[in-house]
Design an enzyme around this catalytic site. Structure first.
Site: not given
Ligand code: AHR
Length: 508
Positions: A27, A72, A172-173, A244, A292
């Site tokens: 990223e 992000n 994403n997310e 995470y 991720e």
């Protein structure tokens, strides 16, 4: 400590391990790209500006897939800023990480770097603040052979051959309120369905990844995922989830148990997917893209202060550079074991991220070094290819703040096509070594090739530029085999790989 036992039976298999689980994530965040994989003018940079010293530690990971560019970052991503003559590319305020993005390193540079590294690409499109047509355009730029506006532009930029990117993340997310463009599962599912349909009209060979929950602690998990899947199920191929693990509370026994929640996350996500499949009477199977994962303790106080004081809106500031240490090796080892245990449904996995930021590979102007968890990931990639076997584990246990009955031992096993076996094991005890008995059923004539151990004097031991080899793997583990019984002692807080070699010429 009492012994732990593992039974492995040749007939009890989970599934073939998909080679896409040996992936990573790049990223434009902090120093992942700039001062990481790419640093023109650096004495170790090649003609493209790719740092060869960094490539030297990435190559042994044999990465199959790299996700790019976010994260992000993609919520406000304008992909076309990053193509064409570098001097004409705009600098942008990048609001996800409060950085300035120079766009010097874009899609084509990433394709060149990936070729150099030998890895495939998984590309993310921005459905947060852009839309369906834009997703179709970037695909056309990357994959369409020639004769259209976007494909001819790629050719004019010096890339006559299409990049042939097969895997595409549909944003994403977007479940996260921190995302510009955050929305509900239903609204997102409808958008993703149409984007996927449109994109597959441009290139029907692609596979698309629906963005699911950004972590299992989200109040909208798993309803967001179910709602998004209900709208898009037949048109997408994978559901993305992220996880995470953090030791921000400095409670190491509890931290080491956290891969149990990754395991539950996978089980619950599979249930959610299969519930939607059943509800829709579908014959299509959606699998998990775990695109991720890592341990991540958050921004440390001093990093945060520095960021506030001097790095805000800077170009490639040092962000999210946790000093990963031995306890992270064992926590991450637990996650890697969990990925193997779910090989039947987890088909893509990307370590987040590759260099510097949330990473085990660290660079400075003068060099590159690796932090202890790098070795667990390296071993996973080196010895984790083949068929994942069921591990029947019986281990002494402990209770931690959030978990009861945590087994000190966690283990996974992979049978390679050659017939060789690799057993991955962690000992979560901070104080004692763990005697292990491994019973092999249906495997005859094996010898111990190597018992690799990553251990250290203390849980916080790590490597630094000055002392880059403080924690490194050694092969002095004591695994021994006698017929179908392997015994070993796993040092406290250790990551282990017991490699069993099939004696050639032996029939099963
Ligand atoms: O990897 C860092 C960030 O973590 C990613 O940009 C985002 O997707 C996740 O929340």
């Amino acid at each position: 400590m009492e012994k732990a036992t593992v039974i492995l039976d040749r007939d009890f298999i989970v599934a073939a391990v998909d080679e896409k689980v040996f992936g990573s994530f790049v990223e434009p965040l902090g120093r992942c790209i700039y001062h990481g994989i790419y640093e023109p003018g650096h004495p170790k940079a090649d003609a493209h500006g790719f740092r060869e010293d960094v490539l030297e530690v990435i190559k042994p990971l044999n990465l199959t897939l790299n996700r790019f560019p976010g994260g992000n970052y993609t919520s406000t991503y304008r992909w076309e800023d990053s193509i064409g003559p570098v001097e004409q590319r705009p600098w942008r305020a990048e609001p996800a990480w409060y950085c300035i993005e120079t766009n010097e390193f874009g899609i084509n540079e990433f394709a060149d770097w990936s070729k150099r590294n030998g890895s495939g690409i998984m590309m993310t499109v921005n459905l947060c603040t852009r839309g369906i047509l834009d997703a179709m355009y970037v695909l056309e730029y990357c994959n369409f052979p020639k004769g259209t506006y976007w494909s001819d532009l790629r050719i004019a930029h010096g890339y006559p051959e299409p990049h042939g990117i097969k895997y595409w993340c549909l944003t994403n997310e977007i479940d996260g309120p921190w995302q510009v463009g955050h929305t509900t599962g239903t609204a997102y599912g409808m958008l993703a369905r149409e984007a996927s349909r449109g994109m597959k009209r441009v290139d029907k060979s692609i596979k698309t990844v629906l963005a699911g929950s950004s972590n299992p602690g989200m109040p909208t998990y798993p309803s967001f995922d179910a709602a998004a899947l209900e709208e898009s199920y037949e048109d997408i191929d994978y559901l993305s989830v992220h996880h995470y693990l953090s030791n921000a509370k400095k409670d190491t026994p509890n931290y080491l148990a956290k891969p149990l929640s990754t395991d539950k996350f996978f089980r619950d996500t599979v249930s959610t997917i299969d519930y939607v499949k059943a509800k829709l009477r579908s014959r299509h199977t959606v699998n998990i893209s775990f695109d991720e994962y890592n341990t991540w303790h958050g921004v440390s106080e001093s990093d945060e202060q520095r960021h506030e004081e001097e790095k805000i809106w800077a170009v490639a500031p040092p962000l999210l550079e946790d000093a990963y240490c031995q306890e992270d090796t064992v926590a991450l080892g637990g996650m890697l074991i969990t990925i193997l245990r779910h090989a039947d449904r987890v088909e893509i996995a990307c370590m987040s991220e590759l260099v510097n930021c949330i990473s085990h590979i660290r660079t400075s102007a003068s060099g590159v070094w690796v932090l202890p968890p790098y070795y667990a990931w390296l071993h996973f990639s080196k010895y984790g290819r083949g068929t994942s076997l069921v591990t029947r584990i019986d281990s002494p246990k402990y209770d931690s703040t959030d978990y009861t009955g945590v087994p000190y031992l966690d283990a996974a096993a992979v049978l390679a096509d050659s017939g060789d076996l690799a057993v991955f094991a962690v000992n979560r005890s901070l104080d004692e070594s763990l005697p292990l008995e491994l019973k092999l059923r249906g495997f005859s004539r094996y010898r111990v090739e190597e018992h690799i151990v990553v251990e250290s004097a203390g849980p916080k031991d790590t490597n630094t530029e000055r002392e880059p080899r403080k924690v490194t793997p050694h092969s002095r583990g004591n695994a021994a085999i006698d017929g179908g019984l392997v015994s070993a002692s796993l040092p406290r807080l250790s990551w282990n790989v017991i490699r069993l070699k099939k004696i050639q010429g032996s029939a099963e």
